[in-house]
Design a protein around this motif. Structure first.
Motif, mmCIF file in Angstrom:
data_model
loop_
_atom_site.group_PDB
_atom_site.id
_atom_site.type_symbol
_atom_site.label_atom_id
_atom_site.label_comp_id
_atom_site.label_asym_id
_atom_site.label_seq_id
_atom_site.Cartn_x
_atom_site.Cartn_y
_atom_site.Cartn_z
ATOM 1 N N PRO A 245 0.799 -1.227 0.000
ATOM 2 C CA PRO A 245 0.000 0.000 0.000
ATOM 3 C C PRO A 245 0.832 1.277 0.000
ATOM 4 N N SER A 246 2.149 1.191 0.115
ATOM 5 C CA SER A 246 2.990 2.377 0.219
ATOM 6 C C SER A 246 3.941 2.460 -0.968
ATOM 7 N N THR A 247 4.699 3.532 -1.022
ATOM 8 C CA THR A 247 5.688 3.736 -2.080
ATOM 9 C C THR A 247 7.048 3.992 -1.444
ATOM 10 N N SER B 101 21.681 0.328 -7.728
ATOM 11 C CA SER B 101 20.874 -0.637 -6.974
ATOM 12 C C SER B 101 20.467 -0.037 -5.645
ATOM 13 N N THR B 102 19.306 -0.437 -5.207
ATOM 14 C CA THR B 102 18.809 -0.036 -3.899
ATOM 15 C C THR B 102 17.982 -1.181 -3.337
ATOM 16 N N GLY B 103 17.860 -1.222 -2.048
ATOM 17 C CA GLY B 103 17.087 -2.273 -1.399
ATOM 18 C C GLY B 103 16.219 -1.705 -0.297
ATOM 19 N N TYR B 104 15.124 -2.396 -0.017
ATOM 20 C CA TYR B 104 14.223 -1.956 1.041
ATOM 21 C C TYR B 104 13.420 -3.153 1.541
ATOM 22 N N PRO B 105 12.961 -3.111 2.787
ATOM 23 C CA PRO B 105 12.216 -4.250 3.342
ATOM 24 C C PRO B 105 10.774 -4.278 2.843
ATOM 25 N N VAL B 106 10.214 -5.472 2.825
ATOM 26 C CA VAL B 106 8.810 -5.675 2.461
ATOM 27 C C VAL B 106 7.996 -5.762 3.746
#
Length: 369
Positions: free
Chosen positions: A93-95, A110-115
Motif C-alpha cells: 500500500p505504500s511507495t 541498486s537499492t534495497g528496502y524491506p517488504v
C-alpha cells in the motif's frame, strides 16, 4: 500539464491575440516566447529514458512477521544521455523513493528496502513509476517500468507435537487410525506394463475386451479434514488471522507425519496449495449448513478439525452432528477463550485459545490423540 504550464499556455494565446489584434509587437513577442517555452517543456518531458529494471524478492514466500527484502536494480540503456529522474517503487500500500541522480549511460544503480510482512496476504511490489519534469515545472510526465513481483506472506506456523489418529482399535491392540478397514477396492483402469498380474480383474477384462486392473486404496491411514470458517459473521478483530495460523499449523503437522489432509472453506471455493489458499483467503458470506451437509455426504476422512472465531460458537452444535461420520471432531475457537462452550457441542473436543500460539499449546495439551 501542470497548473503553471496551463496558465502560461493560456497567457501565450491571449498575448498573441492581443498583439496581432491591436498591433502591439511586444505583446506578440511575449506570447510567442511563452508558447515556445511550453513547446520546449513538452519536448523535454517527452524524452523517454531507456531504463531496464530488475527486481528480486528475497524470499518470495515468507511467514508472517519474518523479514523479506526487495533488491531493485535500474540500468540506463541510453547511449548518450544521463538520466536524472524522480522515481518511486510501489511496495504494497505504500511507495518507496528510488534515487536516480545523474545515472550515466550504460551504468546501473541498486537499492534495497524491506517488504512489510506484518499482515498475511499478497504484497505486490512494482512497477517503478518514473516522473519526468521540465526545469520550469510546466509539464510532468509519468511512466512505469519493470514487472510486478508478488511476495506471499503466509500465516505463522506454530509447531504441533501430535495429530489425531482415529478411534478404532485393531485386533493386535494398536490404533488402527481409521474406522473402515484397510486395503479396499477403489476403481478399474487399463493395464499398463509393470502392473502385477494378480491385480487383473479377469471378468471385467473379458467384458471390455482388454486387460483391466483393480485400483486399491489403503484406508488404514488417518485422513484429516480441516474446515476453516471464513465467514465474516464468525470473526471479530484478529480472530480470523489466528484461525488461519491454526489451520496452517495443523496442516503442516499432518504433512510432517506424511498423513493425508484436505482443506475446506465455508465461504470460498478453495483449491490449490494449502499455504497459498491460506494466504489468499479473505472473509466472505457462506452457508455453514450446506458445508456440513457436503462433508457428511463426502465422508472424506476420519478426523474433522473445525476452526472458527467467537461468532461461530453457536454453530458448534451443527458441526458436532458430524460425529457419526467422522469419529474424531475437534473444534478450535480462536479469539475468545473465556465464554463457556455450547452445551449442544457433545462428542466434540473443543480447543479454545486467544491466538495461534496459544492454540498450539492447548492442542498439545489434549490427551487422546
Amino acid at each position: 500539464m501542470t497548473a503553471r504550464g496551463l496558465a502560461l499556455l493560456v497567457a501565450a494565446g491571449v498575448l498573441l491575440a492581443a498583439g496581432f489584434r491591436y498591433g502591439y509587437p511586444d505583446l506578440a513577442l511575449l506570447g510567442a516566447a511563452a508558447g515556445l517555452a511550453v513547446a520546449a517543456a513538452a519536448g523535454f518531458a517527452a524524452w523517454r529514458p531507456r531504463l531496464r529494471v530488475n527486481r528480486v524478492a528475497e524470499p518470495e514466500r515468507v511467514a508472517r512477521g519474518e523479514p523479506a527484502r526487495i533488491t531493485l536494480t535500474v540500468r540506463n540503456g541510453s547511449r548518450w544521455r544521463a538520466a536524472t529522474l524522480l522515481a518511486v517503487d510501489r511496495c504494497g500500500p505504500s511507495t518507496v523513493p528510488v534515487p536516480l541522480l545523474r545515472l550515466r549511460p550504460g551504468r546501473d544503480t541498486s537499492t534495497g528496502y524491506p517488504v512489510p510482512t506484518h499482515r498475511r496476504g499478497l504484497v505486490p511490489v512494482g512497477p517503478l513509476a518514473v516522473t519526468r519534469r521540465d526545469p520550469l515545472g510546466l509539464i510532468t510526465l509519468n511512466r512505469v517500468y519493470g514487472e510486478t513481483v508478488t511476495v506471499r506472506v503466509y500465516p505463522r506456523i506454530h509447531p504441533l507435537r501430535a495429530v489425531p489418529a482415529g478411534l478404532t482399535r485393531s485386533l493386535d491392540g494398536r490404533a488402527d487410525r481409521a474406522p473402515y478397514g484397510s486395503i479396499t477396492f477403489d476403481s478399474l483402469r487399463e493395464y499398463v506394463p509393470g502392473d502385477e498380474l494378480r491385480r487383473i480383474h479377469w471378468r471385467s477384462s473379458a467384458k471390455v475386451g482388454e486387460l483391466m486392473v483393480r485400483e486399491q486404496v489403503d484406508t488404514a491411514e488417518p485422513v484429516l479434514v480441516v474446515l476453516l470458517d471464513d465467514r465474516a459473521s464468525a470473526h471479530t478483530g484478529e480472530s480470523f488471522e489466528h484461525a488461519c495460523e491454526a489451520a496452517a499449523s495443523v496442516i503442516t503437522a499432518a504433512v510432517r507425519e506424511a498423513l493425508p489432509v484436505s482443506l475446506h472453506l465455508v465461504a470460498s471455493p478453495g483449491g490449490g496449495a494449502f499455504l497459498d489458499v491460506l494466504t489468499e483467503v479473505t472473509l466472505g458470506d457462506g452457508d455453514l449448513g450446506g458445508t456440513v451437509r457436503r462433508l457428511r455426504a463426502q465422508r472424506s476422512g476420519d478426523t474433522l478439525v473445525f476452526l472458527t472465531g467467537p461468532g461461530g460458537r453457536g454453530d458448534l452444535g451443527a458441526v458436532s452432528g458430524l460425529h457419526g461420520t467422522y469419529p474424531v471432531v475437534v473444534a478450535g475457537l480462536l479469539g475468545d477463550r473465556d465464554a463457556a462452550p455450547e452445551p449442544s457441542a457433545a462428542g466434540m473436543i473443543v480447543v479454545e485459545a486467544a491466538d495461534g500460539a496459544e492454540f498450539a499449546t492447548a492442542w498439545d495439551g489434549v490427551r487422546g490423540w
